[in-house]
Design a protein around this motif. Structure first.
Motif, PDB file in Angstrom:
ATOM      1  N   GLY A 178       0.812  -1.218   0.000  1.00 41.54           N
ATOM      2  CA  GLY A 178       0.000   0.000   0.000  1.00 41.54           C
ATOM      3  C   GLY A 178       0.838   1.257   0.000  1.00 41.54           C
ATOM      4  O   GLY A 178       0.295   2.370  -0.031  1.00 41.54           O
ATOM      5  N   ARG A 179       2.149   1.126   0.018  1.00 42.24           N
ATOM      6  CA  ARG A 179       3.016   2.320   0.083  1.00 42.24           C
ATOM      7  C   ARG A 179       3.545   2.737  -1.285  1.00 42.24           C
ATOM      8  O   ARG A 179       4.142   3.805  -1.411  1.00 42.24           O
ATOM      9  N   HIS A 180       3.386   1.873  -2.288  1.00 45.19           N
ATOM     10  CA  HIS A 180       3.961   2.140  -3.613  1.00 45.19           C
ATOM     11  C   HIS A 180       2.955   1.722  -4.673  1.00 45.19           C
ATOM     12  O   HIS A 180       2.066   0.906  -4.406  1.00 45.19           O
ATOM     13  N   PRO A 181       3.112   2.261  -5.920  1.00 43.98           N
ATOM     14  CA  PRO A 181       2.307   1.714  -7.009  1.00 43.98           C
ATOM     15  C   PRO A 181       2.523   0.207  -7.075  1.00 43.98           C
ATOM     16  O   PRO A 181       3.625  -0.275  -6.794  1.00 43.98           O
ATOM     17  N   GLU A 182       1.464  -0.502  -7.445  1.00 41.32           N
ATOM     18  CA  GLU A 182       1.534  -1.979  -7.477  1.00 41.32           C
ATOM     19  C   GLU A 182       1.098  -2.480  -8.841  1.00 41.32           C
ATOM     20  O   GLU A 182       0.145  -1.961  -9.409  1.00 41.32           O
ATOM     21  N   GLU A 183       1.790  -3.475  -9.363  1.00 39.14           N
ATOM     22  CA  GLU A 183       1.384  -4.126 -10.604  1.00 39.14           C
ATOM     23  C   GLU A 183       1.597  -5.632 -10.466  1.00 39.14           C
ATOM     24  O   GLU A 183       2.512  -6.077  -9.773  1.00 39.14           O
ATOM     25  N   ALA A 184       0.782  -6.390 -11.199  1.00 35.98           N
ATOM     26  CA  ALA A 184       0.840  -7.852 -11.113  1.00 35.98           C
ATOM     27  C   ALA A 184       1.880  -8.432 -12.054  1.00 35.98           C
ATOM     28  O   ALA A 184       2.270  -9.596 -11.900  1.00 35.98           O
ATOM     29  N   ASP A 185       2.295  -7.639 -13.063  1.00 40.71           N
ATOM     30  CA  ASP A 185       3.250  -8.169 -14.043  1.00 40.71           C
ATOM     31  C   ASP A 185       3.917  -7.008 -14.791  1.00 40.71           C
ATOM     32  O   ASP A 185       3.578  -5.836 -14.584  1.00 40.71           O
ATOM     33  N   PHE A 186       4.871  -7.367 -15.667  1.00 43.63           N
ATOM     34  CA  PHE A 186       5.629  -6.324 -16.361  1.00 43.63           C
ATOM     35  C   PHE A 186       4.778  -5.550 -17.385  1.00 43.63           C
ATOM     36  O   PHE A 186       4.991  -4.339 -17.545  1.00 43.63           O
TER      37      PHE A 186
END
Ligand SMILES: CSCCC(=O)C(=O)COP(=O)(O)O
Ligand SMILES: [Mg+2]
Length: 230
Positions: free
Chosen positions: A210-218
């Protein structure tokens, strides 16, 4: 914001499954440790690592110290250097192949083709990083990378490590995007101005901070940060 000019990537949990590192690489080195030292302990590179082990664990038997660090998954430079030498034999004779998540190689190639500088920062030794990407399931990806960095530049949870990497790449920190599954590493990178994104790979069970942008893959990273699509 302009797309980053460089992408700095972690390995375990980011390009590569945690299971490959913990269930394949680490046991491979554990099983081979004594035999490798018996066969190669007098070789200058190995003897020098053993000296570093003795310096880091004074008064302890070096093999016991190495076994203790392995059990604790300690990111200690001499252990990482020795593991890299042991894995090298496995990559060379085909027992090991570097795991990459299926989305990774195509994105790295597209980003590089788009002019982005690519680099790796892992607790695994530089030699181990080169071997993993050089003998990966997607072929030899080492020509894509302008730099490889390990704990010799500093620990991954310490901000000065990222400042040193930015200096080595010759880029302002703000123009570098760091990818990792570990929030504390991203915190350290952000502290000196790098952009950061947490890879939250479902198969690895990564917990979003929850502190940074998050993505599931490249591909998700590419969309969010304006990098070339694969
Ligand atoms: C070079 S692959 C082996 C990775 C490794 O030894 C390790 O400790 C994982 O570190 P990372 O910084 O890639 O999470
Ligand atoms: Mg990681």
């Amino acid at each position: 914001m302009a797309p980053p000019r460089a992408v700095l990537t972690d390995i375990e949990g980011t390009t590569t499954s945690i299971a490959f590192v913990k269930d394949r690489l680490f046991p491979f080195a554990q099983a081979a440790l004594e035999g490798f030292l018996a066969a190669h302990g007098a070789a200058p590179a190995v003897a020098s690592i053993l000296d570093d082990v003795r310096a880091a664990a004074p008064g302890q038997d070096p093999v016991a110290a190495l076994r203790g660090w392995m059990a604790a998954d300690a990111k200690v430079t001499p252990l990482k250097a020795l593991q890299g030498l042991i894995w090298r034999q496995g990559y060379a004779d085909g027992r090991l192949k570097g795991h990459l998540w299926p989305d990774v190689a195509a994105c790295l190639r597209a980003w590089r083709a788009g002019g982005v500088t690519l680099a790796v920062y892992s607790s695994g030794s530089v030699e181990a990083q080169r071997d993993l990407f050089g003998h990966s399931e997607a072929g030899d990806l080492t020509p894509l990378f302008a730099g490889f960095f390990d704990t010799r530049v500093g620990a991954k949870r310490e901000a000065p490590s990222y400042a040193a990497i930015a200096a080595a790449l010759g880029l302002p920190p703000e123009e570098i995007l760091f990818l990792s599954d570990v929030a504390e590493e991203l915190d350290a990178a952000r502290a000196v101005g790098l952009q950061a994104c947490q890879l939250v790979r479902a198969a690895d069970g990564t917990v979003p901070s929850g502190r940074h942008p998050e993505e599931a893959d490249f591909p998700g990273v590419a969309r969010r940060f304006g990098l070339s699509a694969a």
